[in-house]
Motif scaffolding. Structure first.
Motif, PDB file in Angstrom:
ATOM      1  N   MET A 112      21.405  -8.450 -25.033  1.00 36.28           N
ATOM      2  CA  MET A 112      20.350  -7.876 -24.202  1.00 36.28           C
ATOM      3  C   MET A 112      19.795  -9.018 -23.367  1.00 36.28           C
ATOM      4  N   ALA A 113      19.651  -8.787 -22.073  1.00 36.01           N
ATOM      5  CA  ALA A 113      19.096  -9.812 -21.193  1.00 36.01           C
ATOM      6  C   ALA A 113      17.915  -9.231 -20.423  1.00 36.01           C
ATOM      7  N   MET A 165      19.160  -1.790 -10.938  1.00 35.96           N
ATOM      8  CA  MET A 165      20.409  -1.979 -11.666  1.00 35.96           C
ATOM      9  C   MET A 165      20.220  -2.064 -13.176  1.00 35.96           C
ATOM     10  N   ALA A 166      18.977  -2.094 -13.624  1.00 39.35           N
ATOM     11  CA  ALA A 166      18.688  -2.264 -15.047  1.00 39.35           C
ATOM     12  C   ALA A 166      18.912  -0.972 -15.836  1.00 39.35           C
ATOM     13  N   ASP A 167      19.204  -1.143 -17.118  1.00 36.61           N
ATOM     14  CA  ASP A 167      19.302  -0.004 -18.028  1.00 36.61           C
ATOM     15  C   ASP A 167      17.922   0.505 -18.420  1.00 36.61           C
ATOM     16  N   LYS A 177      23.346 -11.364 -11.849  1.00 39.53           N
ATOM     17  CA  LYS A 177      24.668 -11.596 -12.452  1.00 39.53           C
ATOM     18  C   LYS A 177      24.583 -11.602 -13.972  1.00 39.53           C
ATOM     19  N   MET A 178      23.527 -12.192 -14.505  1.00 44.59           N
ATOM     20  CA  MET A 178      23.332 -12.231 -15.951  1.00 44.59           C
ATOM     21  C   MET A 178      23.117 -10.809 -16.492  1.00 44.59           C
ATOM     22  N   LEU A 179      22.311 -10.027 -15.803  1.00 44.25           N
ATOM     23  CA  LEU A 179      22.039  -8.665 -16.246  1.00 44.25           C
ATOM     24  C   LEU A 179      23.287  -7.787 -16.164  1.00 44.25           C
ATOM     25  N   GLU A 180      24.161  -8.057 -15.199  1.00 44.66           N
ATOM     26  CA  GLU A 180      25.406  -7.295 -15.079  1.00 44.66           C
ATOM     27  C   GLU A 180      26.320  -7.528 -16.276  1.00 44.66           C
ATOM     28  N   ILE A 181      26.265  -8.712 -16.857  1.00 43.31           N
ATOM     29  CA  ILE A 181      27.104  -9.036 -18.009  1.00 43.31           C
ATOM     30  C   ILE A 181      26.566  -8.412 -19.297  1.00 43.31           C
ATOM     31  N   VAL A 195      17.546  -5.389 -19.031  1.00 47.76           N
ATOM     32  CA  VAL A 195      16.145  -4.979 -18.973  1.00 47.76           C
ATOM     33  C   VAL A 195      15.462  -5.672 -17.805  1.00 47.76           C
ATOM     34  N   ALA A 196      14.847  -4.886 -16.949  1.00 48.88           N
ATOM     35  CA  ALA A 196      14.067  -5.430 -15.841  1.00 48.88           C
ATOM     36  C   ALA A 196      12.600  -5.474 -16.249  1.00 48.88           C
ATOM     37  N   MET A 197      11.961  -6.554 -15.898  1.00 49.56           N
ATOM     38  CA  MET A 197      10.543  -6.679 -16.163  1.00 49.56           C
ATOM     39  C   MET A 197       9.772  -5.854 -15.134  1.00 49.56           C
ATOM     40  N   GLY A 198       8.632  -5.325 -15.541  1.00 44.79           N
ATOM     41  CA  GLY A 198       7.823  -4.491 -14.656  1.00 44.79           C
ATOM     42  C   GLY A 198       7.404  -5.188 -13.383  1.00 44.79           C
ATOM     43  N   ASN A 199       7.258  -6.501 -13.430  1.00 44.80           N
ATOM     44  CA  ASN A 199       6.893  -7.272 -12.248  1.00 44.80           C
ATOM     45  C   ASN A 199       8.124  -7.686 -11.440  1.00 44.80           C
TER      46      ASN A 199
END
Length: 95
Positions: free
Chosen positions: A35-36, A66-68, A45-49, A54-58
């Protein structure tokens, strides 16, 4: 640039995803076991791997799209809330 007033200086070809790939190899893990968390374009690129991105609210809209999962801001315990959401962290662990 990774944000207002910040500059990322990296060797050519080196980025957060490269670091994550190296950890996967060294620890013999698959991307599905990772989980990133990210908030900026330098995290994409890190989140794609990662198996769970997880995207932060900010975070910026590119990362959120692109986040789950999109959690709260970092200052509002966003990481802990995401860990709760995925059943990884339980409130009884907080002292």
């Amino acid at each position: 640039s990774s944000g207002y007033g910040c500059i990322d200086i990296l060797q050519a070809g080196i980025h957060k995803a490269w670091g994550l790939e190296e950890l996967l190899k060294r620890w013999d893990l698959t991307s599905q076991q990772i989980m990133a968390f990210g908030d900026g374009d330098n995290d994409v690129k890190m989140l794609e791997i990662a198996g769970i991105a997880v995207a932060m609210g900010n975070g910026n809209d590119n990362v959120k799209a692109m986040a789950d999962y999109v959690t709260d801001d970092i200052d509002e315990d966003g990481i802990i809330k995401a860990l709760y959401h995925y059943g990884i962290f339980h409130e009884t662990l907080i002292k």
